[in-house]
Motif scaffolding. Structure first.
Motif, PDB file in Angstrom:
ATOM      1  N   ASP A   1      -8.012   1.298  -4.930  1.00  0.00           N
ATOM      2  CA  ASP A   1      -7.765   2.621  -4.361  1.00  0.00           C
ATOM      3  C   ASP A   1      -9.030   3.036  -3.618  1.00  0.00           C
ATOM      4  OD1 ASP A   1      -7.247   5.286  -3.744  1.00  0.00           O
ATOM      5  OD2 ASP A   1      -6.066   5.600  -5.573  1.00  0.00           O
ATOM      6  N   ASP A   2      -8.961   3.075  -2.275  1.00  0.00           N
ATOM      7  CA  ASP A   2     -10.146   3.376  -1.469  1.00  0.00           C
ATOM      8  C   ASP A   2     -10.213   4.831  -1.031  1.00  0.00           C
ATOM      9  OD1 ASP A   2      -8.162   3.527   0.432  1.00  0.00           O
ATOM     10  OD2 ASP A   2      -8.882   1.863   1.656  1.00  0.00           O
ATOM     11  N   GLY A   3      -9.351   5.669  -1.616  1.00  0.00           N
ATOM     12  CA  GLY A   3      -9.322   7.064  -1.244  1.00  0.00           C
ATOM     13  C   GLY A   3      -8.351   7.367  -0.123  1.00  0.00           C
ATOM     14  N   VAL A   4      -7.859   6.350   0.532  1.00  0.00           N
ATOM     15  CA  VAL A   4      -6.839   6.502   1.581  1.00  0.00           C
ATOM     16  C   VAL A   4      -5.537   5.854   1.139  1.00  0.00           C
ATOM     17  CG1 VAL A   4      -6.202   5.976   3.969  1.00  0.00           C
ATOM     18  CG2 VAL A   4      -8.571   6.568   3.408  1.00  0.00           C
ATOM     19  N   SER A   5      -5.650   4.646   0.585  1.00  0.00           N
ATOM     20  CA  SER A   5      -4.469   3.904   0.145  1.00  0.00           C
ATOM     21  C   SER A   5      -4.686   3.292  -1.229  1.00  0.00           C
ATOM     22  CB  SER A   5      -4.134   2.784   1.140  1.00  0.00           C
ATOM     23  OG  SER A   5      -3.860   3.294   2.422  1.00  0.00           O
ATOM     24  N   LEU A   6      -3.609   3.259  -1.986  1.00  0.00           N
ATOM     25  CA  LEU A   6      -3.565   2.521  -3.246  1.00  0.00           C
ATOM     26  C   LEU A   6      -2.880   1.199  -2.924  1.00  0.00           C
ATOM     27  CD1 LEU A   6      -3.813   2.422  -6.403  1.00  0.00           C
ATOM     28  CD2 LEU A   6      -1.501   3.398  -6.463  1.00  0.00           C
ATOM     29  N   THR A   7      -3.596   0.091  -3.107  1.00  0.00           N
ATOM     30  CA  THR A   7      -3.105  -1.197  -2.631  1.00  0.00           C
ATOM     31  C   THR A   7      -2.989  -2.205  -3.758  1.00  0.00           C
ATOM     32  OG1 THR A   7      -4.107  -0.817  -0.455  1.00  0.00           O
ATOM     33  CG2 THR A   7      -3.514  -3.088  -1.002  1.00  0.00           C
TER      34      THR A   7
ATOM     35  N   SER B   1       0.825  -1.203   0.000  1.00  0.00           N
ATOM     36  CA  SER B   1       0.000   0.000   0.000  1.00  0.00           C
ATOM     37  C   SER B   1       0.860   1.254   0.000  1.00  0.00           C
ATOM     38  CB  SER B   1      -0.912   0.028   1.236  1.00  0.00           C
ATOM     39  OG  SER B   1      -1.809  -1.060   1.230  1.00  0.00           O
ATOM     40  N   VAL B   2       0.424   2.257  -0.773  1.00  0.00           N
ATOM     41  CA  VAL B   2       1.025   3.586  -0.778  1.00  0.00           C
ATOM     42  C   VAL B   2      -0.117   4.590  -0.662  1.00  0.00           C
ATOM     43  CG1 VAL B   2       3.086   2.926  -2.092  1.00  0.00           C
ATOM     44  CG2 VAL B   2       1.011   3.633  -3.311  1.00  0.00           C
ATOM     45  N   GLU B   3       0.230   5.864  -0.587  1.00  0.00           N
ATOM     46  CA  GLU B   3      -0.812   6.880  -0.458  1.00  0.00           C
ATOM     47  C   GLU B   3      -1.755   6.866  -1.659  1.00  0.00           C
ATOM     48  OE1 GLU B   3       0.982  10.665   0.107  1.00  0.00           O
ATOM     49  OE2 GLU B   3       1.723  10.205   2.129  1.00  0.00           O
ATOM     50  N   SER B   4      -3.027   7.065  -1.379  1.00  0.00           N
ATOM     51  CA  SER B   4      -4.022   7.140  -2.452  1.00  0.00           C
ATOM     52  C   SER B   4      -3.651   8.244  -3.435  1.00  0.00           C
ATOM     53  CB  SER B   4      -5.400   7.432  -1.858  1.00  0.00           C
ATOM     54  OG  SER B   4      -6.372   7.542  -2.871  1.00  0.00           O
ATOM     55  N   GLY B   5      -3.805   7.945  -4.731  1.00  0.00           N
ATOM     56  CA  GLY B   5      -3.504   8.933  -5.759  1.00  0.00           C
ATOM     57  C   GLY B   5      -2.037   9.031  -6.112  1.00  0.00           C
ATOM     58  N   ALA B   6      -1.207   8.143  -5.547  1.00  0.00           N
ATOM     59  CA  ALA B   6       0.218   8.178  -5.874  1.00  0.00           C
ATOM     60  C   ALA B   6       0.444   7.953  -7.360  1.00  0.00           C
ATOM     61  CB  ALA B   6       0.975   7.116  -5.069  1.00  0.00           C
ATOM     62  N   LEU B   7      -0.450   7.169  -7.963  1.00  0.00           N
ATOM     63  CA  LEU B   7      -0.413   6.909  -9.399  1.00  0.00           C
ATOM     64  C   LEU B   7      -1.839   6.876  -9.924  1.00  0.00           C
ATOM     65  CD1 LEU B   7       2.084   3.896  -9.633  1.00  0.00           C
ATOM     66  CD2 LEU B   7       2.542   6.231 -10.397  1.00  0.00           C
ATOM     67  N   PRO B   8      -2.064   7.266 -11.167  1.00  0.00           N
ATOM     68  CA  PRO B   8      -3.372   7.036 -11.780  1.00  0.00           C
ATOM     69  C   PRO B   8      -3.668   5.536 -11.790  1.00  0.00           C
ATOM     70  CG  PRO B   8      -2.070   8.553 -13.096  1.00  0.00           C
ATOM     71  CD  PRO B   8      -1.145   7.990 -12.057  1.00  0.00           C
ATOM     72  N   MET B   9      -4.918   5.156 -11.640  1.00  0.00           N
ATOM     73  CA  MET B   9      -5.287   3.753 -11.561  1.00  0.00           C
ATOM     74  C   MET B   9      -4.802   2.975 -12.787  1.00  0.00           C
ATOM     75  SD  MET B   9      -6.592   1.230  -9.941  1.00  0.00           S
ATOM     76  CE  MET B   9      -7.600   1.902  -8.602  1.00  0.00           C
TER      77      MET B   9
END
Length: 303
Positions: A254-260, A232-240
């Motif tokens: 991506d749940d708005g908190v983390s990109l997993t 997991s990294v911060e949400s929005g770190a990369l486009p989906m």
């Protein structure tokens, strides 16, 4: 203490209470010097299995050998070689910690000086003159373990010793349990705390409904699960779309908190995230013994 191979041998033991199969064909061995864990949800048969090995209960069928002899009928020859800390311990009212240990020592013909040494071993020297009803939960568990060790047994049974303790007291007690094992004693522990078993045990038997479902070193059982690693990294770190392109076989959310990312090949994903400077808030969670446990026993709550 001289090591004894095959300290405990349990072969196809059964125990029923009416229609309830508390123990239903349990088989395993515990080697000398091993820290062995018996894991399971409430009602799995852990305590009954332990009591049969300790000689407190007779199995309906099957055999148990401890140091090459049967613990049942109550085997007095084993009493000085085993130390038992029960799931719930009761102490005499109005006695101090020192007096409690000395009383247990006297049952084994152990000198009072040895009993006083045990206060230091379990970190209760400053509570020697405190009455047991004034001790905290963690201190009571330490006292219970001291009473189980006062006669210097080769084999120690611990039945959920950290149940109901706060996290700090649990971790503190873990250090003591490691010292007990490092001193050359064989330790058999029952617990339903997976992190505890993973931190302490050389091997574990996972039980449910009176049966052993899996047995082996915790790390081996985890590897055998082949569960994905979650990165997991911060949400929005990369486009989906970019995230999904890193490893098409991975599951990306991506749940708005983390990109997993859920992947069985974490290396390439981590390298790709590093190349894109997208490691902010990085968290990597591999499978644990808890995942193995839940996979085997299910996720429903059982009181």
């Amino acid at each position: 203490m001289l090591p004894v191979a095959g300290t405990i041998e349990v072969n196809d033991i059964h125990k029923r209470y009416g229609d309830t199969r508390a123990v239903d064909g349990v088989t395993f061995e515990v080697q000398a010097g091993e820290f062995f864990g018996i894991l399971g949800p409430n009602g799995a048969g852990k305590t009954t299995t332990l009591e049969i090995i300790e000689g407190l209960r007779e199995p309906d069928s099957g055999t148990v050998s401890v140091f090459g002899t049967s613990p049942w009928p109550r085997n007095k020859g084993l009493l000085t070689r085993m130390g038992v800390q029960l799931q719930a311990s009761s102490f005499f009212e109005r006695l101090t910690a020192r007096e409690q240990i000395r009383m247990f020592a006297s049952l084994y013909g152990v000198a009072a000086g040895r009993a006083d040494e045990m206060l230091d071993t379990v970190g209760l020297t400053d509570k020697a003159d405190s009455r047991t009803e004034k001790l905290s939960g963690g201190q009571m568990q330490r006292l219970s373990i001291a009473c189980a060790l006062v006669h210097d047994p080769e084999l120690v049974f611990l039945d959920e010793p950290t149940a109901a303790l706060d996290p700090q007291a649990r971790r503190n007690l873990w250090d003591l349990l490691r010292k007990i094992n490092d001193a050359g004693r064989t330790v058999v522990l029952t617990t339903h705390y997976m992190d505890e078993a993973e931190a302490l045990c050389d091997r574990v038997a996972i039980m449910d409904r009176g049966q052993v479902l899996e047995l082996g070193p915790p790390a081996t059982l985890v590897r055998g699960l082949e569960a994905p690693t979650r990165i997991s990294v911060e949400s929005g770190a990369l486009p989906m779309a970019d995230a999904q392109a890193i490893q098409p076989s991975a599951t990306v959310e991506d749940d708005g908190v983390s990109l997993t990312f859920a992947t069985t090949e974490p290396g390439p994903v981590l390298a790709a995230l590093a190349d894109r400077d997208a490691l902010h808030g990085l968290s990597v969670k591999a499978a644990t013994l808890e995942d193995v446990f839940l996979n085997l026993t299910g996720r429903e709550y059982r009181a």
